[in-house]
Design an enzyme around this catalytic site. Structure first.
Site, mmCIF file in Angstrom:
data_model
loop_
_atom_site.group_PDB
_atom_site.id
_atom_site.type_symbol
_atom_site.label_atom_id
_atom_site.label_comp_id
_atom_site.label_asym_id
_atom_site.label_seq_id
_atom_site.Cartn_x
_atom_site.Cartn_y
_atom_site.Cartn_z
ATOM 1 N N ASP A 10 2.830 12.456 88.813
ATOM 2 C CA ASP A 10 2.003 13.500 88.212
ATOM 3 C C ASP A 10 2.493 14.843 88.741
ATOM 4 O O ASP A 10 2.457 15.095 89.954
ATOM 5 C CB ASP A 10 0.531 13.274 88.586
ATOM 6 C CG ASP A 10 -0.427 14.100 87.749
ATOM 7 O OD1 ASP A 10 0.053 14.882 86.905
ATOM 8 O OD2 ASP A 10 -1.647 13.970 87.935
ATOM 9 N N ASP A 104 3.380 16.010 81.688
ATOM 10 C CA ASP A 104 3.486 16.161 83.133
ATOM 11 C C ASP A 104 3.190 14.893 83.928
ATOM 12 O O ASP A 104 3.051 14.959 85.151
ATOM 13 C CB ASP A 104 2.554 17.274 83.609
ATOM 14 C CG ASP A 104 1.102 17.044 83.199
ATOM 15 O OD1 ASP A 104 0.845 16.116 82.410
ATOM 16 O OD2 ASP A 104 0.233 17.803 83.679
ATOM 17 N N GLU A 105 3.082 13.744 83.262
ATOM 18 C CA GLU A 105 2.833 12.522 84.029
ATOM 19 C C GLU A 105 3.368 11.298 83.292
ATOM 20 O O GLU A 105 3.482 11.290 82.067
ATOM 21 C CB GLU A 105 1.346 12.351 84.341
ATOM 22 C CG GLU A 105 0.452 12.167 83.147
ATOM 23 C CD GLU A 105 -0.992 11.865 83.542
ATOM 24 O OE1 GLU A 105 -1.214 10.968 84.387
ATOM 25 O OE2 GLU A 105 -1.892 12.526 83.003
#
Length: 357
Positions: A10, A104-105
């Site tokens: 993350d 983003d993850e």
């Protein structure tokens, strides 16, 4: 059966961190990505801004009130999209089993990784170091034997965290975990569990599966399995997403149109963020209404153009609500989703990042 090695990566304050990387003058200062004017909302907040209580989806006027010196900058989705591609190229140096969750993850299955690194924690450490060295960004990583625990672990020591939940220690870790930290348990469900005397994983573990299913539906079975450290879901490198949505169950029934539109505004902002992170665009907006008597109603419309911004979603959602005949019917839940994708959003090799945002 071989025990899996799962990593959840993350990126820390992704949008804001990219801006601080690219603009040295913003480093160490409270920064928000979003529009400050009108009914703008915060799309992302730096950790300096979060110390003031500023969070994603917060109205910009509220954020400014909490931190008068807050810097607002417009988002640059094309930049975030390209940086995300670069991050995922790093992931694929270690494994092809990468399941993107958002820009983003992602989950990585490194049970058998390309580098031949025996310990998953060493893979996670190497990925974090490579992201920092090559891209100038910071990631947190969680490592465990399933997706639920890896996800929990990645949140445990943010920012720049690295946490491993070993199988031998999972039961004790879950027992201490506050019920709010469980994946899929939101504010309203947590309150309901508190009323039932369930405050942590240890108490949840004591509940029989039938008891939880009776009170929470299909999710009850999932809660039971999570409390026992069970999550058999594989890391899926290929997945087609058909819709993106969010919903809120209110602590008390809403009875006025104004109160409902206020909540729709918040939902539209939240949905906007989810659409951005998923790289998703669709042509159909659906409003979900659950009344106090648990009747469920959905209404949809297709305006003839792509939906991805809250400025477009909110007025359409308001129109759907107005046409739903809610007068005299208290509402306990509202939800919004965008479906009918303009392009099939296939997660294989993170293809959704090629969509224009």
């Amino acid at each position: 059966m071989e025990q899996r090695k799962i990593i959840h990566i993350d990126m820390d304050a992704f949008y804001a961190s990219v801006e601080q990387r690219d603009h040295p003058e913003y480093r160490g200062r409270p920064l928000a990505v979003g529009r400050p004017e009108g009914r703008g909302v915060v799309a992302a907040a730096s950790y300096e801004a979060r110390r003031y209580g500023i969070r994603s989806a917060m109205p910009s006027v509220t954020a400014r009130r909490l931190c008068p010196e807050l810097i607002f900058i417009p988002g640059r989705m094309e930049v975030y999209r390209e940086v995300s591609r670069q991050i995922h190229r790093i992931f694929r140096e270690y494994t092809d089993l990468v399941e993107p969750i958002a820009f983003d993850e992602a989950f990585l299955d490194v049970t058998r990784n390309k580098k031949g690194i025996p310990l998953a924690v060493d893979v996670a450490r190497a990925v974090k170091r490579q992201i920092r060295d090559e891209l100038g960004l910071v990631a947190s990583a969680g490592v465990s034997y399933n997706k639920f625990l890896a996800k929990i672990a990645s949140d445990y020591r943010k920012p720049d965290g690295l946490c491993t939940i070993h199988p031998d220690r999972a039961a004790a870790f879950i027992a201490r975990l506050p019920i709010e930290a469980f994946w899929g348990i939101g504010r309203v469900t947590a309150r309901k569990m508190h009323e039932m005397g369930i405050h942590d994983g240890a108490a949840l573990r004591e509940c029989p599966p039938d008891f939880l299913t009776e009170r929470f539906g299909k999710a009850g079975r999932l809660y039971y399995e999570f409390a026992h450290g069970i999550d058999l879901r594989p890391v899926e490198a290929s997945r087609v997403r058909k819709s993106v949505g969010c919903e809120t169950t209110f602590p008390y029934d809403l009875t006025s149109f104004d109160a409902m539109t206020d909540e729709l505004y918040k939902l539209a902002a939240k949905l906007n963020g989810r659409l951005d992170r998923a790289g998703f665009r669709g042509n159909t907006l659906t409003l979900k209404i659950k009344f106090a008597d648990f009747r469920l109603q959905t209404r949809s419309l297709s305006p003839g153009y792509e939906l991805f911004a809250s400025a477009e979603i909110f007025p359409l959602a308001t129109a759907l609500l107005r046409d739903a005949g809610i007068e005299g019917h208290p509402v306990r839940l509202l939800g919004l989703s965008v479906g009918n994708p303009t392009h099939p959003v296939q997660h294989e090799l993170y293809r959704q990042l090629s969509l224009d945002l």
